[in-house]
Scaffold this motif. Structure first.
Motif, PDB file in Angstrom:
ATOM      1  N   ASP A 206     -89.098  70.121  16.112  1.00  0.00           N
ATOM      2  CA  ASP A 206     -87.947  69.219  16.215  1.00  0.00           C
ATOM      3  C   ASP A 206     -88.254  67.870  15.569  1.00  0.00           C
ATOM      4  O   ASP A 206     -87.410  67.302  14.875  1.00  0.00           O
ATOM      5  CB  ASP A 206     -87.548  69.008  17.676  1.00  0.00           C
ATOM      6  N   ILE A 207     -89.451  67.358  15.803  1.00  0.00           N
ATOM      7  CA  ILE A 207     -89.836  66.073  15.200  1.00  0.00           C
ATOM      8  C   ILE A 207     -89.822  66.185  13.676  1.00  0.00           C
ATOM      9  O   ILE A 207     -89.326  65.292  12.990  1.00  0.00           O
ATOM     10  CB  ILE A 207     -91.203  65.602  15.732  1.00  0.00           C
ATOM     11  N   GLU A 208     -90.331  67.270  13.140  1.00  0.00           N
ATOM     12  CA  GLU A 208     -90.316  67.459  11.688  1.00  0.00           C
ATOM     13  C   GLU A 208     -88.885  67.515  11.159  1.00  0.00           C
ATOM     14  O   GLU A 208     -88.579  66.934  10.121  1.00  0.00           O
ATOM     15  CB  GLU A 208     -91.089  68.724  11.282  1.00  0.00           C
ATOM     16  N   THR A 209     -88.012  68.218  11.885  1.00  0.00           N
ATOM     17  CA  THR A 209     -86.607  68.302  11.475  1.00  0.00           C
ATOM     18  C   THR A 209     -85.971  66.915  11.495  1.00  0.00           C
ATOM     19  O   THR A 209     -85.235  66.546  10.572  1.00  0.00           O
ATOM     20  CB  THR A 209     -85.825  69.263  12.391  1.00  0.00           C
ATOM     21  N   LEU A 210     -86.253  66.141  12.539  1.00  0.00           N
ATOM     22  CA  LEU A 210     -85.723  64.779  12.609  1.00  0.00           C
ATOM     23  C   LEU A 210     -86.261  63.928  11.473  1.00  0.00           C
ATOM     24  O   LEU A 210     -85.499  63.196  10.822  1.00  0.00           O
ATOM     25  CB  LEU A 210     -86.076  64.140  13.958  1.00  0.00           C
ATOM     26  N   LYS A 211     -87.555  64.016  11.203  1.00  0.00           N
ATOM     27  CA  LYS A 211     -88.167  63.226  10.127  1.00  0.00           C
ATOM     28  C   LYS A 211     -87.541  63.545   8.776  1.00  0.00           C
ATOM     29  O   LYS A 211     -87.367  62.658   7.943  1.00  0.00           O
ATOM     30  CB  LYS A 211     -89.674  63.508  10.044  1.00  0.00           C
ATOM     31  N   ASN A 212     -87.208  64.826   8.552  1.00  0.00           N
ATOM     32  CA  ASN A 212     -86.606  65.232   7.281  1.00  0.00           C
ATOM     33  C   ASN A 212     -85.168  64.743   7.171  1.00  0.00           C
ATOM     34  O   ASN A 212     -84.632  64.643   6.069  1.00  0.00           O
ATOM     35  CB  ASN A 212     -86.678  66.742   7.110  1.00  0.00           C
ATOM     36  N   GLY A 213     -84.567  64.461   8.308  1.00  0.00           N
ATOM     37  CA  GLY A 213     -83.225  63.886   8.322  1.00  0.00           C
ATOM     38  C   GLY A 213     -82.180  64.758   7.676  1.00  0.00           C
ATOM     39  O   GLY A 213     -82.221  65.979   7.769  1.00  0.00           O
TER      40      GLY A 213
ATOM     41  N   GLY B 151     -85.337  60.541  18.839  1.00  0.00           N
ATOM     42  CA  GLY B 151     -84.513  60.693  17.645  1.00  0.00           C
ATOM     43  C   GLY B 151     -84.387  59.412  16.849  1.00  0.00           C
ATOM     44  O   GLY B 151     -84.496  59.413  15.626  1.00  0.00           O
ATOM     45  N   MET B 152     -84.176  58.307  17.537  1.00  0.00           N
ATOM     46  CA  MET B 152     -84.038  57.031  16.840  1.00  0.00           C
ATOM     47  C   MET B 152     -85.355  56.608  16.194  1.00  0.00           C
ATOM     48  O   MET B 152     -85.359  55.905  15.199  1.00  0.00           O
ATOM     49  CB  MET B 152     -83.539  55.948  17.794  1.00  0.00           C
ATOM     50  N   GLU B 153     -86.455  57.050  16.756  1.00  0.00           N
ATOM     51  CA  GLU B 153     -87.758  56.737  16.162  1.00  0.00           C
ATOM     52  C   GLU B 153     -88.002  57.556  14.897  1.00  0.00           C
ATOM     53  O   GLU B 153     -88.521  57.036  13.911  1.00  0.00           O
ATOM     54  CB  GLU B 153     -88.873  57.021  17.172  1.00  0.00           C
ATOM     55  N   TYR B 154     -87.626  58.826  14.909  1.00  0.00           N
ATOM     56  CA  TYR B 154     -88.006  59.716  13.812  1.00  0.00           C
ATOM     57  C   TYR B 154     -86.940  59.943  12.748  1.00  0.00           C
ATOM     58  O   TYR B 154     -87.271  60.287  11.624  1.00  0.00           O
ATOM     59  CB  TYR B 154     -88.482  61.066  14.355  1.00  0.00           C
ATOM     60  N   LEU B 155     -85.666  59.772  13.071  1.00  0.00           N
ATOM     61  CA  LEU B 155     -84.650  59.926  12.023  1.00  0.00           C
ATOM     62  C   LEU B 155     -84.836  58.823  10.983  1.00  0.00           C
ATOM     63  O   LEU B 155     -85.117  57.680  11.331  1.00  0.00           O
ATOM     64  CB  LEU B 155     -83.236  59.822  12.601  1.00  0.00           C
ATOM     65  N   PRO B 156     -84.656  59.147   9.701  1.00  0.00           N
ATOM     66  CA  PRO B 156     -84.714  58.100   8.675  1.00  0.00           C
ATOM     67  C   PRO B 156     -83.627  57.043   8.942  1.00  0.00           C
ATOM     68  O   PRO B 156     -82.578  57.353   9.512  1.00  0.00           O
ATOM     69  CB  PRO B 156     -84.438  58.861   7.373  1.00  0.00           C
ATOM     70  N   PRO B 157     -83.863  55.796   8.537  1.00  0.00           N
ATOM     71  CA  PRO B 157     -82.923  54.710   8.832  1.00  0.00           C
ATOM     72  C   PRO B 157     -81.476  54.986   8.419  1.00  0.00           C
ATOM     73  O   PRO B 157     -80.554  54.673   9.169  1.00  0.00           O
ATOM     74  CB  PRO B 157     -83.491  53.519   8.053  1.00  0.00           C
ATOM     75  N   THR B 158     -81.258  55.582   7.257  1.00  0.00           N
ATOM     76  CA  THR B 158     -79.869  55.838   6.832  1.00  0.00           C
ATOM     77  C   THR B 158     -79.205  56.869   7.741  1.00  0.00           C
ATOM     78  O   THR B 158     -78.014  56.760   8.027  1.00  0.00           O
ATOM     79  CB  THR B 158     -79.798  56.308   5.369  1.00  0.00           C
ATOM     80  N   ASP B 159     -79.973  57.852   8.203  1.00  0.00           N
ATOM     81  CA  ASP B 159     -79.414  58.858   9.112  1.00  0.00           C
ATOM     82  C   ASP B 159     -79.159  58.264  10.494  1.00  0.00           C
ATOM     83  O   ASP B 159     -78.176  58.609  11.147  1.00  0.00           O
ATOM     84  CB  ASP B 159     -80.335  60.075   9.210  1.00  0.00           C
ATOM     85  N   ARG B 160     -80.042  57.369  10.927  1.00  0.00           N
ATOM     86  CA  ARG B 160     -79.813  56.656  12.192  1.00  0.00           C
ATOM     87  C   ARG B 160     -78.486  55.920  12.131  1.00  0.00           C
ATOM     88  O   ARG B 160     -77.685  55.970  13.062  1.00  0.00           O
ATOM     89  CB  ARG B 160     -80.922  55.632  12.435  1.00  0.00           C
TER      90      ARG B 160
END
Length: 91
Positions: A12-19, A50-59
């Motif tokens: 899940d963290i990897e998926t969030l990081k990939n945004g 989620g807010m930590e790992y999503l890329p800024p534009t996706d956040r």
């Protein structure tokens, strides 16, 4: 925590990081599931993750979506100006 849970969290963290659409969809769907299950503490933790790992534009996209779904609808000033029901001070 068992290995399967740790692997799921890592995925899940990897998926969030990939945004992108997939990361944002995961964030929103998991949030919805936790909310529907009444797991408020888990939801708070998930949002923080989620807010930590999503890329800024996706956040920003996620926050924009949430804001738009909770704010009143936008109005078209031209349509309002043409309406007789609108007070003159709004024209």
């Amino acid at each position: 925590m068992n290995n399967a849970t740790e692997e799921l969290i890592a995925a899940d963290i990897e998926t969030l990081k990939n945004g992108g659409a997939t990361g944002m969809r995961l964030f929103m769907e998991m949030s919805k599931k936790l909310h529907l299950m009444g797991l408020d503490d888990a939801l708070k933790n998930w949002i923080a993750l989620g807010m930590e790992y999503l890329p800024p534009t996706d956040r920003a996209e996620v926050v924009l979506f949430l804001m738009n779904s909770n704010l009143p609808p936008r109005y078209d000033e031209r349509a309002l100006a043409a309406s007789a029901d609108v007070p003159k001070r709004l024209h």
